[in-house]
Design an enzyme around this catalytic site. Structure first.
Site, PDB file in Angstrom:
ATOM      1  N   HIS A  52      13.526  99.166  67.119  1.00  0.00           N
ATOM      2  CA  HIS A  52      14.392 100.190  67.466  1.00  0.00           C
ATOM      3  C   HIS A  52      15.085 100.599  66.105  1.00  0.00           C
ATOM      4  O   HIS A  52      14.910  99.879  64.954  1.00  0.00           O
ATOM      5  CB  HIS A  52      15.756  99.674  68.390  1.00  0.00           C
ATOM      6  CG  HIS A  52      16.416  98.561  67.811  1.00  0.00           C
ATOM      7  ND1 HIS A  52      16.150  97.185  67.680  1.00  0.00           N
ATOM      8  CD2 HIS A  52      17.614  98.740  66.845  1.00  0.00           C
ATOM      9  CE1 HIS A  52      17.144  96.643  67.114  1.00  0.00           C
ATOM     10  NE2 HIS A  52      18.115  97.428  66.648  1.00  0.00           N
ATOM     11  N   HIS A 142      16.506 102.307  59.780  1.00  0.00           N
ATOM     12  CA  HIS A 142      15.187 102.014  59.427  1.00  0.00           C
ATOM     13  C   HIS A 142      15.081 101.026  60.823  1.00  0.00           C
ATOM     14  O   HIS A 142      15.449 100.883  61.670  1.00  0.00           O
ATOM     15  CB  HIS A 142      15.348 100.640  58.286  1.00  0.00           C
ATOM     16  CG  HIS A 142      16.449  99.630  58.400  1.00  0.00           C
ATOM     17  ND1 HIS A 142      17.857  99.741  58.365  1.00  0.00           N
ATOM     18  CD2 HIS A 142      16.362  98.375  59.249  1.00  0.00           C
ATOM     19  CE1 HIS A 142      18.522  98.862  58.699  1.00  0.00           C
ATOM     20  NE2 HIS A 142      17.648  97.947  59.247  1.00  0.00           N
TER      21      HIS A 142
END
Length: 201
Positions: A52, A142
């Site tokens: 995620h 990220h």
């Protein structure tokens, strides 16, 4: 005392708000993760279904406050300057932590960063009245892939070249919603979506 401590834990959930990856993309990218694992010896690898892009970590939250978070996200509106659904891609590898022994291995995000930063700020603004303060660190979106470098020799930045192919048209998606997750580190996968909220146009 021990009984009270257990009861207290049950009354809290560890929560965060994120952009979810489509299931098909998680499955496709898990193949790439397997290809780079041998070259990058990290101790704990993230389950592919847990991938995620975090927007805000809320921490341990009493269960009776979750309804307020849900209500705030139900009312979530388009960030100022939002022009379309956010197109997101995966690109390259990097690390956080000490140069010789990094703590996190991550895959980079390729997107309109101004759009993503607007969205992240909007989430933070929605949570602030509920008592959730933003992190002081700059926002660095990220995908966390692994934690705690476990190699026998000091980590070499050149090892990240194994991720030169971590960029593909098949690893792109349109993010039209945000997701509220709860975490259970004793399970695999560890993260469960408990709310999905469309970004209203």
């Amino acid at each position: 005392m021990e009984k009270d401590s257990v009861s207290e834990d049950v009354q809290q959930e560890r929560l965060f708000i994120a952009l979810a990856l489509p299931e098909s993309l998680k499955q496709a990218f898990s193949v790439q993760m397997n290809l780079i694992r041998d070259a990058l010896p990290f101790k704990r690898w993230v389950h592919p279904m847990d991938l995620h892009v975090t927007l805000q970590f809320l921490g341990d939250v009493p269960k009776d406050r979750i309804a307020g978070i849900d209500a705030a996200l139900q009312d979530f509106s388009t960030p100022s300057g939002w022009s379309s659904e956010l197109k997101v891609g995966i690109s390259g590898l990097g690390v956080f932590g000490r140069r010789e022994r990094p703590s996190v291995l991550w895959a980079g995000i390729e997107t309109d960063m101004r759009q993503l930063e607007r969205l992240q700020r909007k989430v933070v603004e929605a949570m602030k009245p509920l008592g959730f303060e933003p992190e002081q660190r700059p926002y660095k979106p990220h995908l966390t892939l692994a934690r705690n470098y476990a190699g026998a020799l000091p980590f070499e930045q050149a090892a990240l070249r194994v991720g030169e192919n971590v960029s593909s048209a098949e690893w792109n998606w349109e993010a039209g919603a945000i997701t509220l997750y709860k975490s259970n580190t004793r399970a695999k996968p560890s993260y469960e979506a408990i709310g999905v909220y469309a970004i209203k146009k």
